[in-house]
Design an enzyme around this catalytic site. Structure first.
Site, PDB file in Angstrom:
ATOM      1  N   GLU A  60       0.854  -1.108  -0.244  1.00 45.36           N
ATOM      2  CA  GLU A  60      -0.082  -0.048   0.152  1.00 45.36           C
ATOM      3  C   GLU A  60       0.861   1.194   0.042  1.00 45.36           C
ATOM      4  OE1 GLU A  60      -2.990  -0.984  -0.607  1.00 45.36           O
ATOM      5  OE2 GLU A  60      -3.673  -2.257   0.494  1.00 45.36           O
ATOM      6  N   HIS A 118       2.243   1.804  -3.377  1.00 42.95           N
ATOM      7  CA  HIS A 118       0.993   2.450  -4.400  1.00 42.95           C
ATOM      8  C   HIS A 118       1.054   3.878  -4.090  1.00 42.95           C
ATOM      9  CE1 HIS A 118      -1.227  -1.901  -4.174  1.00 42.95           C
ATOM     10  NE2 HIS A 118       0.329  -1.923  -4.814  1.00 42.95           N
ATOM     11  N   TYR A 171       4.618   9.766  -7.251  1.00 43.27           N
ATOM     12  CA  TYR A 171       5.582   9.932  -8.523  1.00 43.27           C
ATOM     13  C   TYR A 171       4.739  10.313  -9.706  1.00 43.27           C
ATOM     14  CZ  TYR A 171       9.043   7.897 -11.619  1.00 43.27           C
ATOM     15  OH  TYR A 171      10.121   7.716 -12.700  1.00 43.27           O
ATOM     16  N   GLU A 216     -11.158  -2.263  -1.881  1.00 48.26           N
ATOM     17  CA  GLU A 216     -10.184  -2.937  -2.813  1.00 48.26           C
ATOM     18  C   GLU A 216     -10.931  -3.541  -4.087  1.00 48.26           C
ATOM     19  OE1 GLU A 216      -7.677  -4.846   0.135  1.00 48.26           O
ATOM     20  OE2 GLU A 216      -6.218  -3.332  -0.674  1.00 48.26           O
ATOM     21  N   GLU A 254      -3.288  -5.409  -6.078  1.00 44.60           N
ATOM     22  CA  GLU A 254      -4.512  -5.394  -5.479  1.00 44.60           C
ATOM     23  C   GLU A 254      -5.308  -6.507  -5.799  1.00 44.60           C
ATOM     24  OE1 GLU A 254      -5.676  -2.964  -3.437  1.00 44.60           O
ATOM     25  OE2 GLU A 254      -3.980  -1.845  -3.537  1.00 44.60           O
ATOM     26  N   HIS A 279      -4.620  -8.547  -2.902  1.00 45.57           N
ATOM     27  CA  HIS A 279      -5.231  -8.094  -1.545  1.00 45.57           C
ATOM     28  C   HIS A 279      -6.644  -8.535  -1.539  1.00 45.57           C
ATOM     29  CE1 HIS A 279      -2.090  -4.477  -1.523  1.00 45.57           C
ATOM     30  NE2 HIS A 279      -1.471  -5.309  -1.724  1.00 45.57           N
TER      31      HIS A 279
HETATM   32 FE    FE Z   1      -4.509  -2.822  -1.338  1.00 43.29          FE
END
Ligand code: FE
Length: 344
Positions: free
Chosen positions: A118, A121, A127, A191, A225, A228
């Site tokens: 996370e 991400h 960025y 998610e 993800e 996840h």
């Molecule tokens: Fe996640």
């Protein structure tokens, strides 16, 4: 807590996702919840960093007038406005809510990996924002300024009440249902639903050969993800096996109602992203896509599908949903990935 000295070995059959024995929490082996160990190893094999991906072409396209329409610029900024804070919300939930209540050491191992992902991400969004020279204050504060993002975050964060309370403990029927509800809200809704329409926007750009560096960042994020989400689904389904009394008809209906509320919030968000539609995608097409995704999530935790609609963006299932042999990551600058582990 103090450790009692004993030669009595841990009984693996007593291990639970929640409400397991205290002494069990620090013994990784023998292992019961193998899905967590698999997820941990997959996460390691998928390791990546945002700065490995070239943003040069995106920077040129963003700076040249006429490459991106005003609607496309607004769509990109709005999905970034959602993304930039969503992974921080997910990370906080892992560290401050999930972790301390989970009594399976192998699940805790994966949560440590997930928490780091996370952070990667959030780094990726930072960025992109920095590379394109966007106003950081504008993008990172959008969750408090743009209603459609605020309402999604507000919905999710409301479920942390109770779980974040230092006095909250699992072990009662109500508390355990509350914890299971938290898994459904964070894994299946945040998610599994709230991220996916923003993913689709980014692949809309990619299909036009626009913002391909940003889209590649999002492909890596989406790969993480989807792990996840799988992990959250596995945890929910395992708790259902370990404590079947929690999965009452009333509770099931409540989870369906939450998913339906989330679908409405997500459709409102799509309208904010596509006031008039871009790339042949518009809010109407998105509504159907969100409903299609929601049905798939419901089915995976054993709940009835509510919408029964076809996937209006079949190219998304190629990009996201299917386990494919195709290498999506051929533009990658450096390689951590080994062998065939690139399959999703
Ligand atoms: Fe996640």
């Amino acid at each position: 807590m103090p450790i009692s000295k004993t030669v009595t070995r841990i009984d693996i059959n007593q291990r639970r996702i929640i409400n397991g024995a205290d002494a069990d929490v620090i013994q990784l082996y023998p292992m019961k919840h193998l899905f967590a160990w698999e997820a941990y190893n997959t996460g390691n094999a998928n390791h990546w960093l945002p700065t490995e991906i070239s943003m040069q072409k995106d920077i040129e396209q963003w700076r040249s007038p006429g490459v991106l329409s005003d609607d496309e610029r607004k769509a990109l900024k709005t999905v970034l406005g959602f993304f930039t804070t969503a992974d921080s919300i997910a990370a906080n939930n892992i560290v401050l809510a999930f972790y301390r209540h989970i009594t399976s050491p192998e699940c805790r191992m994966y949560l440590l990996r997930q928490g780091y992902e996370e952070a990667i991400h959030t780094h990726a969004y930072q960025y992109i924002v920095e590379s394109l020279g966007l106003d950081e204050g504008e993008i990172f504060n959008m969750y408090r300024e743009v209603d459609a993002i605020y309402n999604k975050d507000e919905f999710i964060l409301g479920f942390n009440e109770g779980i974040f309370d230092p006095a909250f403990k699992t072990g009662t029927f109500e508390a355990d249902q509350k914890f299971l509800e938290n898994i459904v809200v964070f894994s299946i809704i945040l998610e599994g639903i709230f991220f996916y329409s923003s993913f689709a926007v980014m692949f809309g750009f990619q299909r036009q050969n626009k913002m391909i560096g940003s889209a590649e960042q999002i492909q890596y994020i989406m790969r993480d993800e989807s792990q996840h989400l799988n992990f959250g689904i596995n945890m929910a389904n395992t708790i259902k096996e370990e404590q079947p009394e929690l999965w009452t008809p009333e509770f099931q209906q409540r989870m369906i109602d939450l998913v339906k509320r989330a679908v409405v919030l997500e459709c409102t968000f799509a309208k904010e992203v596509f006031p008039t539609g871009i790339f042949g995608m518009n809010a109407e097409g998105f509504k159907q896509y969100i409903e299609y995704i929601a049905d798939r999530r419901l089915a995976r935790i054993g709940l009835a599908q509510q919408y029964n609609v076809a996937n209006p963006f079949p190219w998304m299932s190629e990009a996201i949903d299917l386990s494919k042999e195709k290498n999506f990551f051929e533009t990658r600058v450096t390689e951590y990935q080994v062998g065939g582990a690139l399959e999703w």
